[in-house]
Design a protein around this motif. Structure first.
Motif, short mmCIF file in Angstrom:
data_model
loop_
_atom_site.label_atom_id
_atom_site.label_comp_id
_atom_site.label_asym_id
_atom_site.label_seq_id
_atom_site.Cartn_x
_atom_site.Cartn_y
_atom_site.Cartn_z
N LEU A 1 -92.36 -12.07 53.73
CA LEU A 1 -91.87 -11.49 52.49
C LEU A 1 -90.36 -11.39 52.61
O LEU A 1 -89.84 -10.78 53.55
CB LEU A 1 -92.48 -10.10 52.27
N ILE A 2 -89.65 -12.00 51.67
CA ILE A 2 -88.19 -12.03 51.71
C ILE A 2 -87.67 -11.26 50.50
O ILE A 2 -87.93 -11.64 49.36
CB ILE A 2 -87.68 -13.49 51.67
N VAL B 1 -102.02 -4.13 44.05
CA VAL B 1 -102.06 -3.58 45.41
C VAL B 1 -102.98 -2.37 45.51
O VAL B 1 -103.25 -1.90 46.62
CB VAL B 1 -100.65 -3.21 45.91
N SER B 2 -103.48 -1.88 44.38
CA SER B 2 -104.40 -0.74 44.42
C SER B 2 -105.74 -1.11 45.05
O SER B 2 -106.51 -0.23 45.44
CB SER B 2 -104.63 -0.19 43.01
N ASP B 3 -106.01 -2.40 45.15
CA ASP B 3 -107.24 -2.88 45.79
C ASP B 3 -106.85 -3.88 46.87
O ASP B 3 -106.84 -5.09 46.64
CB ASP B 3 -108.16 -3.55 44.76
N ALA C 1 -93.91 -3.07 51.07
CA ALA C 1 -94.58 -2.79 52.34
C ALA C 1 -96.07 -3.09 52.25
O ALA C 1 -96.68 -3.59 53.21
CB ALA C 1 -94.37 -1.33 52.73
N MET C 2 -96.67 -2.84 51.11
CA MET C 2 -98.10 -3.11 50.92
C MET C 2 -98.36 -4.62 50.87
O MET C 2 -99.37 -5.10 51.37
CB MET C 2 -98.61 -2.42 49.66
N ALA D 1 -100.54 -6.87 53.55
CA ALA D 1 -101.57 -7.85 53.18
C ALA D 1 -101.34 -9.17 53.92
O ALA D 1 -102.30 -9.81 54.38
CB ALA D 1 -101.55 -8.08 51.67
N LEU D 2 -100.09 -9.58 54.06
CA LEU D 2 -99.78 -10.81 54.79
C LEU D 2 -100.19 -10.68 56.26
O LEU D 2 -100.75 -11.61 56.85
CB LEU D 2 -98.29 -11.13 54.69
N GLU D 3 -99.90 -9.53 56.84
CA GLU D 3 -100.30 -9.28 58.23
C GLU D 3 -101.82 -9.36 58.38
O GLU D 3 -102.33 -9.97 59.33
CB GLU D 3 -99.81 -7.89 58.66
N ALA D 4 -102.54 -8.78 57.43
CA ALA D 4 -104.00 -8.78 57.49
C ALA D 4 -104.57 -10.19 57.34
O ALA D 4 -105.59 -10.52 57.96
CB ALA D 4 -104.56 -7.86 56.40
#
Length: 202
Positions: free
Chosen positions: A78-79, A171-173, A13-14, A18-21
């Protein structure tokens, strides 16, 4: 190439966020130069069709350009499956007689030259290379698929398997992770496509 271990749903999900952003940031960075839904809402006198659109749905995240000679859509998705997680970068191409062989050559050359370089922005991951996170087959050209469709736009797909060994740290950053995806997975296709597109117009 698919990673062989399932990515936890929270991490997936994270990544998707990121892809959406990336698409949203791209849209906002170029929206001044195009007719958009926001401009039409602010000014009802604008009656021409939108030249720039963005989409976020179950198919992924996309940005569509339709102005003059520009008529293409970039996509990020994301697949995931029971034992794999892939990141797909795509572009829909409507340019006739596009030189796909040259596009593939440029992309393969880029990843051959950069896959062993360390990722940037993470102090604790200085020895981790691009290929340790974003997996590509040894035959780089086989990772790039061209789907030709009569009467429709062709689709160019570049697929990375995502390795989970370092993802929790990555993904923490979110801003740095988003930039990593953009610079290594998205920008090379954008650049190669634009270069081949421009060379055709000369």
């Amino acid at each position: 190439m698919s990673a062989k271990k399932k990515i936890p749903q929270k991490i997936a999900a994270m990544i998707d966020k990121a892809l959406e952003a990336i698409i949203d940031q791209w849209y906002l960075s170029v929206s001044d130069y195009y007719i958009t839904s926001e401009k039409k809402a602010e000014n009802p006198e604008i009656t021409v069709p939108e030249e720039l659109k963005r989409f976020h749905d179950e198919s992924g995240h996309r940005i569509k350009f339709n102005k003059g000679d520009l008529n293409f859509t970039y996509g990020l998705s994301l697949i995931t499956g029971p034992d794999f997680c892939n990141l797909e970068v795509s572009v829909n191409n409507k340019v006739p007689d596009f030189n796909y062989a040259e596009l593939v050559r440029r992309l393969a050359a880029y990843y051959q030259a950069n896959k062993d370089k360390p990722i940037e922005g993470y102090k604790r991951l200085k020895r981790v290379c691009n290929k340790d996170v974003f997996l590509l087959q040894e035959d780089l050209q086989s990772c790039i698929k061209i789907e030709t469709r009569e009467g429709k736009a062709d689709i160019i797909r570049l697929t990375f398997g995502i390795q989970d060994d370092y993802l929790e740290e990555l993904v923490s950053d979110p801003p740095v992770f988003m930039d990593l995806i953009h610079q290594y997975c998205v920008a090379p296709l954008r650049r190669a496509y634009a270069e081949v597109f421009r060379s055709k117009r000369r």
